[in-house]
Design a protein around this motif. Sequence first.
Motif, PDB file in Angstrom:
ATOM      1  N   TYR A 160     -12.462 -39.198   0.119  1.00 25.64           N
ATOM      2  CA  TYR A 160     -11.256 -40.663  -1.180  1.00 25.64           C
ATOM      3  C   TYR A 160     -10.994 -39.667  -2.365  1.00 25.64           C
ATOM      4  CZ  TYR A 160     -11.306 -44.501  -3.204  1.00 25.64           C
ATOM      5  OH  TYR A 160     -11.620 -46.589  -4.502  1.00 25.64           O
ATOM      6  N   SER A 163      -8.396 -38.223  -2.586  1.00 27.25           N
ATOM      7  CA  SER A 163      -6.975 -38.735  -2.797  1.00 27.25           C
ATOM      8  C   SER A 163      -6.527 -39.573  -3.578  1.00 27.25           C
ATOM      9  CB  SER A 163      -7.320 -40.313  -1.641  1.00 27.25           C
ATOM     10  OG  SER A 163      -7.886 -41.158  -1.966  1.00 27.25           O
ATOM     11  N   ALA A 165      -6.858 -42.506  -5.298  1.00 22.33           N
ATOM     12  CA  ALA A 165      -7.264 -43.741  -4.473  1.00 22.33           C
ATOM     13  C   ALA A 165      -7.944 -44.053  -6.178  1.00 22.33           C
ATOM     14  CB  ALA A 165      -8.033 -43.859  -4.084  1.00 22.33           C
ATOM     15  N   ASP A 169      -5.467 -50.316  -5.460  1.00 21.44           N
ATOM     16  CA  ASP A 169      -4.577 -48.685  -4.291  1.00 21.44           C
ATOM     17  C   ASP A 169      -4.759 -49.590  -2.901  1.00 21.44           C
ATOM     18  OD1 ASP A 169      -4.000 -47.936  -7.138  1.00 21.44           O
ATOM     19  OD2 ASP A 169      -4.617 -46.279  -6.314  1.00 21.44           O
ATOM     20  N   ILE A 171      -4.813 -48.394   0.318  1.00 21.33           N
ATOM     21  CA  ILE A 171      -5.194 -46.862   1.353  1.00 21.33           C
ATOM     22  C   ILE A 171      -5.153 -47.191   2.433  1.00 21.33           C
ATOM     23  CG2 ILE A 171      -7.554 -47.254   1.573  1.00 21.33           C
ATOM     24  CD1 ILE A 171      -8.471 -44.453   0.539  1.00 21.33           C
ATOM     25  N   ALA A 187     -14.265 -48.219  -0.068  1.00 23.74           N
ATOM     26  CA  ALA A 187     -13.260 -48.322  -0.721  1.00 23.74           C
ATOM     27  C   ALA A 187     -13.111 -49.672  -0.694  1.00 23.74           C
ATOM     28  CB  ALA A 187     -12.377 -47.861   0.276  1.00 23.74           C
ATOM     29  N   ASN A 192     -10.144 -52.046  -3.348  1.00 23.59           N
ATOM     30  CA  ASN A 192      -9.057 -51.384  -2.556  1.00 23.59           C
ATOM     31  C   ASN A 192      -9.047 -52.092  -1.473  1.00 23.59           C
ATOM     32  OD1 ASN A 192     -10.463 -47.880  -3.044  1.00 23.59           O
ATOM     33  ND2 ASN A 192      -8.461 -48.428  -3.748  1.00 23.59           N
ATOM     34  N   ASP A 227      -0.699 -46.406  -1.029  1.00 20.83           N
ATOM     35  CA  ASP A 227      -0.898 -45.078  -2.039  1.00 20.83           C
ATOM     36  C   ASP A 227      -1.513 -44.211  -2.189  1.00 20.83           C
ATOM     37  OD1 ASP A 227      -0.456 -47.045  -4.590  1.00 20.83           O
ATOM     38  OD2 ASP A 227      -1.757 -48.357  -3.719  1.00 20.83           O
ATOM     39  N   ALA A 228      -2.281 -44.082  -0.529  1.00 21.13           N
ATOM     40  CA  ALA A 228      -2.727 -42.941  -0.524  1.00 21.13           C
ATOM     41  C   ALA A 228      -3.231 -43.340   1.667  1.00 21.13           C
ATOM     42  CB  ALA A 228      -4.264 -43.014  -1.381  1.00 21.13           C
ATOM     43  N   THR A 246       3.142 -43.531   3.508  1.00 20.12           N
ATOM     44  CA  THR A 246       2.664 -43.276   1.670  1.00 20.12           C
ATOM     45  C   THR A 246       3.924 -43.734   1.004  1.00 20.12           C
ATOM     46  OG1 THR A 246       1.167 -42.073   2.815  1.00 20.12           O
ATOM     47  CG2 THR A 246       1.268 -41.692   0.308  1.00 20.12           C
TER      48      THR A 246
END
Length: 332
Positions: A160, A163, A165, A169, A171, A187, A192, A227-228, A246
Amino acid sequence: MRAIVLDQQRSIDDSPLELRDVPFPEPGPHQIRVKVHCCGLCHTDLHVIEGDLKSHKLPLIPGHQIVGTVEKSGKGVKKFHRADRVGIPWLHRTDGTCDFCRRGLENLCEHGQFTGYDVDGGYAEFTIVDEDFAYPIPSQFTDENAAPLFCAGIIGYRAYRSSGAQPGDRIGLYGFGASAHIAIQFARHLGNEVYVFTRSENHRKHAEELGAVWTGRAEDLPPKPLDAAIIFAPAGQLVPAALRATRKAGTVTCAGIVMSQIPAMDYDLVYHERLMRSVANSTRQDANEFLELAAKVPIRTEAQIYKLEDTNRALQDLKHSRITGAGVIRIS
């Protein structure tokens, strides 16, 4: 003591692991001997057992998500005392002097050793570790719930962070086993939106229960660009799928220690400054940061419990995606 021993690398479907009596390990200076309560199952165990990773030690006691209590200390031990509860992860030892260690990248240490691979691991009643590579366990976690934190959790956390992030974001998580079912929790705690890609209907349902805003199969496109993305499954064909999902300048992080061949793909998938990277092992800093975060969330691991004598069957269940959450071997 009782231990699960691997003598020859071969398919877990052939039940290559044997339960036998082996000598007690003796701690050296600055080492502790840990009475193992339980040990989590990990896909890396399968890679070690089946030969995806070249053997470094045979016979070998696998296992590297260890929870237990300190039973004996070697000379000079200061950090832990008898009966302290500790966790032991994949990273067993580093030299502390190579270029990578000096740069804060001890996960890439030139002479690093790994639990259940270079040294005997946790599918046994006792194991030993240097005091600097063991960790106190937050009190709110039971032994079984703590075990998956020590690889699935730590590696998910490093992936994580790698990435890039940021809060808010989107994910994506590809594969939804032990690591992903932990990663989705922290996350979401960090703000996220999480999108989950998995072939298993049960795993998609589990992801939705844990707060995924969308679930689908690996070949599906999410309703909004990611975003990731983090790829937990060891399947190279997921790389172009994740890149396709992505946005520009997004990052795809491969979290596994091995992966099948990545297929040829059009340059357009990496154009617009998309970034693809891998995660190799973890550092002690990762472990300390993650355990602090896990206690704050708090992370709820879902553990399917097996007996030590059922380790072959447990790893077969892991290989064939018959475990929801994480598998854990209960030893004492």
